[in-house]
Motif scaffolding. Structure first.
Motif, short mmCIF file in Angstrom:
data_model
loop_
_atom_site.label_atom_id
_atom_site.label_comp_id
_atom_site.label_asym_id
_atom_site.label_seq_id
_atom_site.Cartn_x
_atom_site.Cartn_y
_atom_site.Cartn_z
N SER A 75 8.13 0.84 -0.76
CA SER A 75 8.65 1.96 -1.55
C SER A 75 7.72 2.30 -2.71
CB SER A 75 10.05 1.62 -2.06
OG SER A 75 10.54 2.66 -2.90
N ILE A 76 7.22 1.25 -3.39
CA ILE A 76 6.30 1.49 -4.52
C ILE A 76 4.99 2.07 -4.02
CG2 ILE A 76 4.96 0.35 -6.34
CD1 ILE A 76 7.23 -1.67 -6.60
N ALA A 77 4.47 1.53 -2.90
CA ALA A 77 3.22 2.04 -2.34
C ALA A 77 3.36 3.51 -1.94
CB ALA A 77 2.81 1.20 -1.14
N GLU A 78 4.51 3.88 -1.39
CA GLU A 78 4.71 5.27 -0.98
C GLU A 78 4.79 6.20 -2.19
OE1 GLU A 78 7.95 8.01 1.50
OE2 GLU A 78 8.26 5.85 1.27
N SER A 79 5.47 5.75 -3.25
CA SER A 79 5.66 6.63 -4.40
C SER A 79 4.45 6.67 -5.32
CB SER A 79 6.89 6.18 -5.20
OG SER A 79 6.71 4.85 -5.69
N GLU A 80 3.74 5.56 -5.43
CA GLU A 80 2.60 5.50 -6.36
C GLU A 80 1.25 5.52 -5.66
OE1 GLU A 80 3.04 2.25 -9.05
OE2 GLU A 80 5.05 2.85 -9.70
N GLY A 81 1.27 5.45 -4.36
CA GLY A 81 0.01 5.50 -3.61
C GLY A 81 -0.50 4.13 -3.20
N SER A 82 -0.20 3.11 -4.01
CA SER A 82 -0.66 1.77 -3.67
C SER A 82 0.19 0.74 -4.42
CB SER A 82 -2.14 1.57 -4.01
OG SER A 82 -2.33 1.65 -5.43
N TYR A 83 0.08 -0.48 -3.94
CA TYR A 83 0.80 -1.59 -4.58
C TYR A 83 -0.07 -2.84 -4.42
CZ TYR A 83 4.21 -5.25 -5.56
OH TYR A 83 4.85 -6.34 -6.09
N GLU A 84 -0.12 -3.64 -5.49
CA GLU A 84 -0.96 -4.86 -5.46
C GLU A 84 -0.20 -5.99 -6.13
OE1 GLU A 84 -5.48 -6.29 -6.78
OE2 GLU A 84 -4.80 -4.22 -7.11
N GLU A 85 -0.24 -7.18 -5.52
CA GLU A 85 0.42 -8.34 -6.11
C GLU A 85 -0.18 -9.62 -5.54
OE1 GLU A 85 4.50 -8.93 -5.22
OE2 GLU A 85 4.19 -9.22 -3.06
N ALA A 105 -0.67 3.60 0.83
CA ALA A 105 0.02 4.57 1.68
C ALA A 105 -0.99 5.48 2.38
CB ALA A 105 0.98 5.42 0.85
N LEU A 106 -0.73 5.82 3.67
CA LEU A 106 -1.58 6.73 4.45
C LEU A 106 -0.80 8.02 4.68
CD1 LEU A 106 -2.97 4.21 7.10
CD2 LEU A 106 -4.13 5.07 5.06
N ASN A 107 -1.30 9.12 4.14
CA ASN A 107 -0.64 10.42 4.27
C ASN A 107 -1.56 11.39 5.01
OD1 ASN A 107 1.72 9.73 2.58
ND2 ASN A 107 0.19 9.65 0.93
N ASP A 108 -0.96 12.32 5.75
CA ASP A 108 -1.77 13.34 6.42
C ASP A 108 -2.10 14.45 5.43
OD1 ASP A 108 0.55 14.79 6.11
OD2 ASP A 108 1.11 14.72 8.24
#
Length: 516
Positions: A75-85, A105-108
């Motif tokens: 959910s965080i990756a989709e909303s912010e573009g990426s997530y790292e932990e 996140a991969l978007n067209d």
């Protein structure tokens, strides 16, 4: 799945994914299910390609994990573009690894979510190495604390100085403080700087290791004795070594020196007096006719005198026997003889008192500096009872203060006993007065005072107190104030002396309270 088809169609990118083994690189669909699997993912996660394709991301998360859930990660990756932990993950065999995870996140072109890329790096070894390094540092720090040791290294090309926390602790320097070599040198006792300078220079120029003892002045103003060992590195540009606190040993050496001085000086003087009066008494006896005594009695008298000159063993019993014999010889100057014998006994008593004091002092030294709450009034009461019986002609004034100090009960008693006894023995007034009292000071300390109306304390004795130690050219007549100073300072206390306007002295002992 146009995006995945595009990736699969890109042979160069696919080959790259497959060749990378240090990282797990794979794709997830928009719902979090595994779509691709590279060799690095197989090595790190443990799943073969056919075993993992189509399974959900949650398979990698431990059941009891308290970190971020896989749903939240996506959910965080989709909303912010990426997530790292960085967090714990589960391999196929059930073992846990610490993984550094990056999800993008991969978007067209229209901005519609098509899936996610996931890159995983196994950092378990790095984590374990850092944990072991931290444990090693903790063990080293704990060892330094228990052994009162520290390490140091000087780079003379760059001027860089490295001190371990143990070394900083010995000098009362905060652990986050960095010092230059000149700043560290300011902590060396001025009389010992040449010693350490010569030792380090010898290590640099001649390659010789060194082992010296010197004093340091800590950041809080305390003086500590330390043993410093050092050696050059292979190219001699660096000198490194260890430092150890030896203050306790130096204090023991100082105490032994005082005991040795007392026994050699005081006992020798008393024995000289005993021998001198014994010789005078022998001459007196040889010069008179003693018809009241038989030849056997006369021989026994001379034998007793001879024993006095040769040894002090059994001196009290022998001298009192001598007193009775001389008193029985009434036909010659018995009064003079008894007077001389009494003076012998008086000095013998002083000799034995000194020996007993040394024994008591040694017993307290062996007990160490164990601290516990001590009621000052209880010590006062014991002292008052002791000296009222021993010196009925002295007025001992006790002023209860209901104070409690943090000290050793035996040590405190001996310190105050020494002060009260000195105030009585050296008092030449017709009506000697000794007053003992205590009061609470600010800063969680208690002041105990011993006042007298005597002649005051000599300058030489005060110098011992001021220096905190004896020297070959400056020492007291007995264990006196030096022992008081040692007993008190070992419990973080202080001793001071002041003259009273009406005559006499006031000795003040300040000790911490249990709350301090």
């Amino acid at each position: 799945m146009e995006l995945f088809e595009h990736v699969e169609a890109d042979l160069i990118l696919r080959e790259f994914f497959q060749e990378v083994t240090e990282y797990a690189i794979f794709l997830l669909d928009a719902d979090g299910f595994v779509a691709t699997w590279n060799e690095g993912a197989r090595r790190i996660k443990g799943y073969e390609h056919d075993e993992i394709i189509g399974r959900h991301l949650s398979v990698f998360y431990p059941d009891d994990g308290d970190g971020t859930s896989p749903e939240t990660v996506l959910s965080i990756a989709e909303s912010e573009g990426s997530y790292e932990e960085k967090g714990w993950r589960v391999r196929k065999d059930g073992s846990h690894i610490l993984a550094h995870v990056t999800v993008r996140a991969l978007n067209d072109d229209a901005g519609e979510l098509k899936g996610f890329t996931k890159i995983v790096r196994d950092v378990t070894e790095t984590y374990e190495y850092r944990q072991e390094l931290e444990r090693s540092r903790d063990r080293l720090e704990r060892t330094e604390q228990l052994a009162d040791i520290g390490g140091w290294e000087v780079d003379y090309e760059t001027g860089d100085l490295q001190l371990t926390d143990g070394t900083k602790r010995l000098a009362d320097i905060p652990p986050d403080t960095n010092l230059t070599l000149d700043e560290l040198r300011d902590h060396f006792h001025e009389d010992d700087r040449a010693i350490i300078d010569e030792a380090i220079e010898g290590a640099r120029t001649d390659g010789e290791p060194f082992d010296i003892e010197m004093r340091v002045i800590t950041a809080t103003g305390r003086t500590r004795w330390v043993q410093v060992r050092g050696e050059p590195t292979g190219d001699r540009t660096n000198v490194r070594g260890a430092v150890r606190d030896i203050s306790d040993r130096k204090e023991r050496e100082e105490r032994l020196m005082v005991l040795n001085r007392v026994l050699r000086h005081n006992l020798r003087n008393n024995l000289n007096i005993v021998s001198g009066y014994a010789r005078e008494l022998r001459r007196d006896l040889d010069g008179v006719d003693i018809p009241a005594l038989g030849d056997g009695d006369h021989e026994r008298l001379h034998e007793t005198l001879e024993n006095i000159s040769e040894t002090t063993r059994g001196i009290d019993t022998e001298l009192r026997t001598l007193d009775k014999l001389v008193d029985a010889a009434s036909r010659f100057s018995a009064e003079a003889m008894v007077s001389k014998t009494n003076r012998i006994i008086e000095n013998a008593d002083g000799l034995m008192s000194t020996g007993e004091k040394a024994r008591r002092f040694e017993s307290v030294v062996k007990e160490g500096a164990d601290r516990r709450p001590v009621r000052v009034d209880d010590v006062f009461t014991d002292l008052k009872q002791t000296y009222e019986q021993k010196y009925p002609e002295v007025e001992i004034r006790l002023e209860p203060g209901e104070q409690t100090v943090l000290a050793g009960e035996h040590s405190l008693f001996l310190a105050l006993d020494e002060l009260v006894q000195n105030a009585i023995v050296h008092n030449d007034e017709d009506c000697p007065i000794v007053a003992v009292s205590s009061r609470r000071l600010s800063g969680e300390r208690v002041a105990i005072t011993v006042e007298d109306n005597g002649p005051g304390i000599p300058r030489t004795e005060r110098e011992i107190l001021k220096r905190g130690k004896e020297t070959p050219l400056a020492h007291g007549s007995g264990m006196g104030l030096w022992t008081v100073h040692w007993f008190v300072t070992q419990f973080d206390g202080e001793v001071s002396i002041a003259d009273r306007e009406e005559g006499g002295s006031t000795v003040e002992v300040r000790l911490p309270t249990p709350e301090n």
